[in-house]
Design a protein around this motif. Structure first.
Motif, PDB file in Angstrom:
ATOM      1  N   ASP A  10       0.822  -1.206   0.000  1.00  0.00           N
ATOM      2  CA  ASP A  10       0.000   0.000   0.000  1.00  0.00           C
ATOM      3  C   ASP A  10       0.858   1.259   0.000  1.00  0.00           C
ATOM      4  O   ASP A  10       0.407   2.322  -0.434  1.00  0.00           O
ATOM      5  N   VAL A  11       2.086   1.148   0.492  1.00  0.00           N
ATOM      6  CA  VAL A  11       2.984   2.287   0.653  1.00  0.00           C
ATOM      7  C   VAL A  11       4.357   1.923   0.113  1.00  0.00           C
ATOM      8  O   VAL A  11       4.868   0.827   0.384  1.00  0.00           O
ATOM      9  N   LEU A  12       4.953   2.839  -0.653  1.00  0.00           N
ATOM     10  CA  LEU A  12       6.331   2.706  -1.113  1.00  0.00           C
ATOM     11  C   LEU A  12       7.161   3.788  -0.434  1.00  0.00           C
ATOM     12  O   LEU A  12       6.957   4.975  -0.667  1.00  0.00           O
ATOM     13  N   LEU A  66      -1.802  -2.725   6.561  1.00  0.00           N
ATOM     14  CA  LEU A  66      -1.053  -1.856   5.656  1.00  0.00           C
ATOM     15  C   LEU A  66       0.296  -2.500   5.344  1.00  0.00           C
ATOM     16  O   LEU A  66       1.095  -2.765   6.242  1.00  0.00           O
ATOM     17  N   ALA A  67       0.559  -2.770   4.061  1.00  0.00           N
ATOM     18  CA  ALA A  67       1.831  -3.356   3.647  1.00  0.00           C
ATOM     19  C   ALA A  67       2.752  -2.261   3.105  1.00  0.00           C
ATOM     20  O   ALA A  67       2.311  -1.413   2.327  1.00  0.00           O
ATOM     21  N   VAL A  68       4.020  -2.289   3.514  1.00  0.00           N
ATOM     22  CA  VAL A  68       4.973  -1.242   3.153  1.00  0.00           C
ATOM     23  C   VAL A  68       6.217  -1.861   2.523  1.00  0.00           C
ATOM     24  O   VAL A  68       6.821  -2.773   3.086  1.00  0.00           O
ATOM     25  N   ALA A  91      -0.540   3.004  -4.865  1.00  0.00           N
ATOM     26  CA  ALA A  91       0.368   3.125  -3.721  1.00  0.00           C
ATOM     27  C   ALA A  91       0.572   4.578  -3.324  1.00  0.00           C
ATOM     28  O   ALA A  91       0.598   5.478  -4.170  1.00  0.00           O
ATOM     29  N   ARG A  92       0.730   4.780  -2.033  1.00  0.00           N
ATOM     30  CA  ARG A  92       1.165   6.077  -1.523  1.00  0.00           C
ATOM     31  C   ARG A  92       2.684   6.056  -1.451  1.00  0.00           C
ATOM     32  O   ARG A  92       3.278   5.052  -1.033  1.00  0.00           O
ATOM     33  N   VAL A  93       3.306   7.151  -1.860  1.00  0.00           N
ATOM     34  CA  VAL A  93       4.763   7.206  -1.987  1.00  0.00           C
ATOM     35  C   VAL A  93       5.328   8.199  -0.970  1.00  0.00           C
ATOM     36  O   VAL A  93       4.886   9.346  -0.908  1.00  0.00           O
ATOM     37  N   VAL A  94       6.290   7.739  -0.192  1.00  0.00           N
ATOM     38  CA  VAL A  94       6.963   8.587   0.793  1.00  0.00           C
ATOM     39  C   VAL A  94       8.412   8.759   0.364  1.00  0.00           C
ATOM     40  O   VAL A  94       9.102   7.774   0.059  1.00  0.00           O
ATOM     41  N   LEU A  95       8.863  10.008   0.331  1.00  0.00           N
ATOM     42  CA  LEU A  95      10.266  10.314   0.023  1.00  0.00           C
ATOM     43  C   LEU A  95      10.874  11.077   1.187  1.00  0.00           C
ATOM     44  O   LEU A  95      10.324  12.077   1.640  1.00  0.00           O
ATOM     45  N   LEU A  96      12.006  10.586   1.655  1.00  0.00           N
ATOM     46  CA  LEU A  96      12.797  11.287   2.655  1.00  0.00           C
ATOM     47  C   LEU A  96      14.020  11.870   1.971  1.00  0.00           C
ATOM     48  O   LEU A  96      14.765  11.141   1.298  1.00  0.00           O
ATOM     49  N   ASP A 158      -1.502  14.011  -4.541  1.00  0.00           N
ATOM     50  CA  ASP A 158      -2.187  13.572  -3.332  1.00  0.00           C
ATOM     51  C   ASP A 158      -1.704  12.213  -2.848  1.00  0.00           C
ATOM     52  O   ASP A 158      -2.127  11.737  -1.790  1.00  0.00           O
ATOM     53  N   ARG A 159      -0.805  11.586  -3.603  1.00  0.00           N
ATOM     54  CA  ARG A 159      -0.245  10.294  -3.202  1.00  0.00           C
ATOM     55  C   ARG A 159       1.242  10.400  -2.863  1.00  0.00           C
ATOM     56  O   ARG A 159       1.947   9.398  -2.814  1.00  0.00           O
ATOM     57  N   LEU A 160       1.700  11.617  -2.620  1.00  0.00           N
ATOM     58  CA  LEU A 160       3.125  11.834  -2.345  1.00  0.00           C
ATOM     59  C   LEU A 160       3.294  12.576  -1.027  1.00  0.00           C
ATOM     60  O   LEU A 160       2.628  13.574  -0.769  1.00  0.00           O
ATOM     61  N   LEU A 161       4.211  12.077  -0.195  1.00  0.00           N
ATOM     62  CA  LEU A 161       4.596  12.758   1.038  1.00  0.00           C
ATOM     63  C   LEU A 161       6.102  12.972   1.010  1.00  0.00           C
ATOM     64  O   LEU A 161       6.871  12.008   0.925  1.00  0.00           O
ATOM     65  N   LEU A 162       6.523  14.236   1.066  1.00  0.00           N
ATOM     66  CA  LEU A 162       7.938  14.597   1.120  1.00  0.00           C
ATOM     67  C   LEU A 162       8.310  14.928   2.555  1.00  0.00           C
ATOM     68  O   LEU A 162       7.661  15.763   3.201  1.00  0.00           O
ATOM     69  N   LEU A 163       9.361  14.295   3.046  1.00  0.00           N
ATOM     70  CA  LEU A 163       9.855  14.532   4.396  1.00  0.00           C
ATOM     71  C   LEU A 163      11.342  14.865   4.338  1.00  0.00           C
ATOM     72  O   LEU A 163      12.024  14.496   3.383  1.00  0.00           O
ATOM     73  N   LEU A 164      11.819  15.540   5.378  1.00  0.00           N
ATOM     74  CA  LEU A 164      13.227  15.901   5.464  1.00  0.00           C
ATOM     75  C   LEU A 164      13.880  15.197   6.644  1.00  0.00           C
ATOM     76  O   LEU A 164      13.295  15.110   7.735  1.00  0.00           O
TER      77      LEU A 164
END
Length: 211
Positions: A10-12, A66-68, A91-96, A158-164
């Motif tokens: 569900d999440v990358l 929730l599978a990651v 999939a929801r995509v998380v970038l650090l 809406d499917r992207l989360l950017l984190l620092l």
């Protein structure tokens, strides 16, 4: 195919290396509603695509709503990210992200400490800038302009989360709350989890070992 047998994630957690992805993955993995594969980084789209989609599904067999897939190299190449979003379009995509010089410095000394890098840092940068991206993963990973253009092509906003990474260190509870809201879980941040990054001392990605 049941969740016990396998499913798509569900999440990358798709990037970038040496930016805190191991910490965030361990926090998520400690949540009772989240399932991560035992090895954390599956590397299907960049290393094991020939194994087939059924093999990929099998990596997420088990409990947890929730599978990651926490493989921080997927966003480094257009073809890898494109393949991931074709296979898992919902999939929801998380970038650090991390300051690119600090990220390169960390990756370089990490490999030096393991005896896998003998060049000077200047040689690494010179060689990396001259080589194709696949042979300069650590240098290319800090090219955020190219990375964000790549992400914009393949990931809906809406499917992207950017984190620092700076926020991960300075305001971990805020990062955790933002992540939970984005992926659809709740609960307090796991305490005492993820403080030591990559505790096995193992390079999980072929592309970080060979470039």
């Amino acid at each position: 195919m049941s969740e016990r047998d396998g499913r798509l994630p569900d999440v990358l957690l798709a990037g970038v290396p040496k930016a805190g992805t191991s910490t965030l993955a361990r926090w998520l993995g400690a949540h009772p509603e989240v399932h991560l594969p035992p090895q954390k980084e599956v590397h299907f789209f960049d290393e094991h695509a020939d194994a087939g989609l059924d093999w990929y599904r099998s990596q997420f067999a088990g409990p947890g709503a929730l599978a990651v897939d926490a493989t921080p190299t997927y966003a480094l190449r257009d073809e890898w990210l494109a393949a991931a979003l074709r296979a898992v379009p919902s999939a929801r995509v998380v970038l650090l992200l991390r300051h690119p010089v600090e990220r390169l410095w960390s990756a370089y000394w990490y490999l030096r400490s393991m005896g896998l890098e003998r060049r000077t840092l200047e040689q690494v940068v010179d060689d990396g800038m001259a080589a194709p991206p696949g042979h300069a993963t650590r240098v290319a990973a800090g090219d955020y302009r190219a990375l964000l253009h790549r992400v914009d092509r393949h990931v809906a906003p809406d499917r992207l989360l950017l984190l620092l990474q700076d926020d991960l260190a300075a305001a971990p509870d805020d990062v955790w709350d933002r992540t939970c809201a984005f992926v659809g879980i709740d609960g307090p941040r796991p305490v005492g989890v993820g403080e030591r990054l990559n505790v096995t001392g193992t390079l999980r990605s072929f592309h970080l070992r060979h470039w």
